[in-house]
Write an enzyme that holds these catalytic residues in place. Structure first.
Site, PDB file in Angstrom:
ATOM      1  N   ARG A 204       0.829  -1.214   0.000  1.00  0.00           N
ATOM      2  CA  ARG A 204       0.000   0.000   0.000  1.00  0.00           C
ATOM      3  C   ARG A 204       0.861   1.262   0.000  1.00  0.00           C
ATOM      4  NH1 ARG A 204      -3.329  -2.513   4.621  1.00  0.00           N
ATOM      5  NH2 ARG A 204      -1.723  -4.073   4.312  1.00  0.00           N
TER       6      ARG A 204
ATOM      7  N   GLU B 189       4.635 -10.864  14.483  1.00  0.00           N
ATOM      8  CA  GLU B 189       3.999 -11.534  15.622  1.00  0.00           C
ATOM      9  C   GLU B 189       4.441 -12.999  15.663  1.00  0.00           C
ATOM     10  OE1 GLU B 189      -0.483 -11.969  17.434  1.00  0.00           O
ATOM     11  OE2 GLU B 189      -0.196 -11.029  15.471  1.00  0.00           O
TER      12      GLU B 189
HETATM   13  P1  AMP Z   1       4.008  -2.514  12.200  1.00  0.00           P
HETATM   14  O1  AMP Z   1       5.270  -3.078  11.609  1.00  0.00           O
HETATM   15  O2  AMP Z   1       3.558  -3.248  13.425  1.00  0.00           O
HETATM   16  O3  AMP Z   1       4.106  -1.015  12.449  1.00  0.00           O
HETATM   17  O4  AMP Z   1       2.844  -2.776  11.138  1.00  0.00           O
HETATM   18  C1  AMP Z   1       2.712  -1.956  10.022  1.00  0.00           C
HETATM   19  C2  AMP Z   1       2.450  -2.728   8.769  1.00  0.00           C
HETATM   20  O5  AMP Z   1       1.491  -3.763   8.971  1.00  0.00           O
HETATM   21  C3  AMP Z   1       1.892  -1.803   7.716  1.00  0.00           C
HETATM   22  O6  AMP Z   1       2.555  -2.078   6.480  1.00  0.00           O
HETATM   23  C4  AMP Z   1       0.416  -2.122   7.668  1.00  0.00           C
HETATM   24  O7  AMP Z   1      -0.022  -2.181   6.334  1.00  0.00           O
HETATM   25  C5  AMP Z   1       0.244  -3.463   8.361  1.00  0.00           C
HETATM   26  N1  AMP Z   1      -0.763  -3.432   9.464  1.00  0.00           N
HETATM   27  C6  AMP Z   1      -0.503  -3.608  10.787  1.00  0.00           C
HETATM   28  N2  AMP Z   1      -1.617  -3.549  11.525  1.00  0.00           N
HETATM   29  C7  AMP Z   1      -2.629  -3.291  10.657  1.00  0.00           C
HETATM   30  C8  AMP Z   1      -4.060  -3.082  10.814  1.00  0.00           C
HETATM   31  N3  AMP Z   1      -4.680  -3.119  12.012  1.00  0.00           N
HETATM   32  N4  AMP Z   1      -4.781  -2.836   9.696  1.00  0.00           N
HETATM   33  C9  AMP Z   1      -4.166  -2.778   8.477  1.00  0.00           C
HETATM   34  N5  AMP Z   1      -2.860  -2.975   8.264  1.00  0.00           N
HETATM   35  C10 AMP Z   1      -2.079  -3.232   9.348  1.00  0.00           C
END
Ligand code: AMP
Length: 175
Positions: free
Chosen positions: A58, A95
């Site tokens: 995205r 995770e």
């Molecule tokens: P993080 O690495 O935990 O900051 O997660 C960010 C990435 O995971 C981004 O590229 C988001 O597209 C995806 N992502 C994480 N949580 C969500 C969520 N609740 N809804 C949509 N995309 C998410």
């Protein structure tokens, strides 16, 4: 314009307990999409930016539009094994297990000033890996822009520690 109301929330996707923030509905609204790109660009108008980097997938849609608006080049940060030329990569924790982001080793001019764009910051792990990767090439990451921040997951702390300013257009509580 209320951008938040154009984002669809899908409970328990891709697994139970996750509230998936679906921005395809925002992209599907012409005025909403345009306003989103304008607001991502706005803090950087007048800044010296050499390139926008976007994180698959995205971040490509948003980052490409932001790069066009700033009249700078675009660098795709891709998931493992997708780029055809020689790459450098950075691993990050998920995770369950780990993942890897990559760029072409010759994608970035020395000391380039880069704006990093993605749709959403949650824990900040994906963005931190992107920043690490860009910095290893000698680039300076001048800021990060997101459509959505999930403040409860503390991505802001991670970016603070890395010394990279960021802004997000909307926030959602929870995970
Ligand atoms: P993080 O690495 O935990 O900051 O997660 C960010 C990435 O995971 C981004 O590229 C988001 O597209 C995806 N992502 C994480 N949580 C969500 C969520 N609740 N809804 C949509 N995309 C998410």
């Amino acid at each position: 314009m209320d951008l938040k109301s154009l984002i669809r929330t899908i409970p328990d996707y891709p697994h139970e307990g996750i509230m998936f923030r679906d921005i395809t509905t925002l992209f599907g609204d012409a005025r909403g999409f345009r306003r989103t790109v304008d607001e991502l660009v706005q803090p950087y108008a007048g800044y010296k930016i050499d390139a926008v980097a976007g994180i698959e997938a995205r971040g490509f849609i948003l980052g490409g539009a932001v790069a066009h608006q700033l009249s700078v080049s675009f660098i795709p940060i891709r998931k493992k094994g997708k780029l055809p030329w020689r790459t450098i990569g950075a691993d990050y924790e998920l995770e369950y297990g780990t993942d890897r982001v990559e760029i072409h080793e010759d994608a970035i001019a020395p000391r380039a000033r880069i704006l990093l764009v993605d749709d959403l910051i949650a824990t900040g792990g994906t963005t931190a890996a992107g920043i690490e990767l860009l910095r290893r090439t000698g680039a300076e990451v001048v800021g990060c822009s997101f459509v959505i921040e999930l403040p409860d997951l503390n991505g802001a702390t991670v970016l603070d520690k890395l010394g990279v300013p960021f802004h997000a257009l909307v926030q959602f509580e929870g995970t």
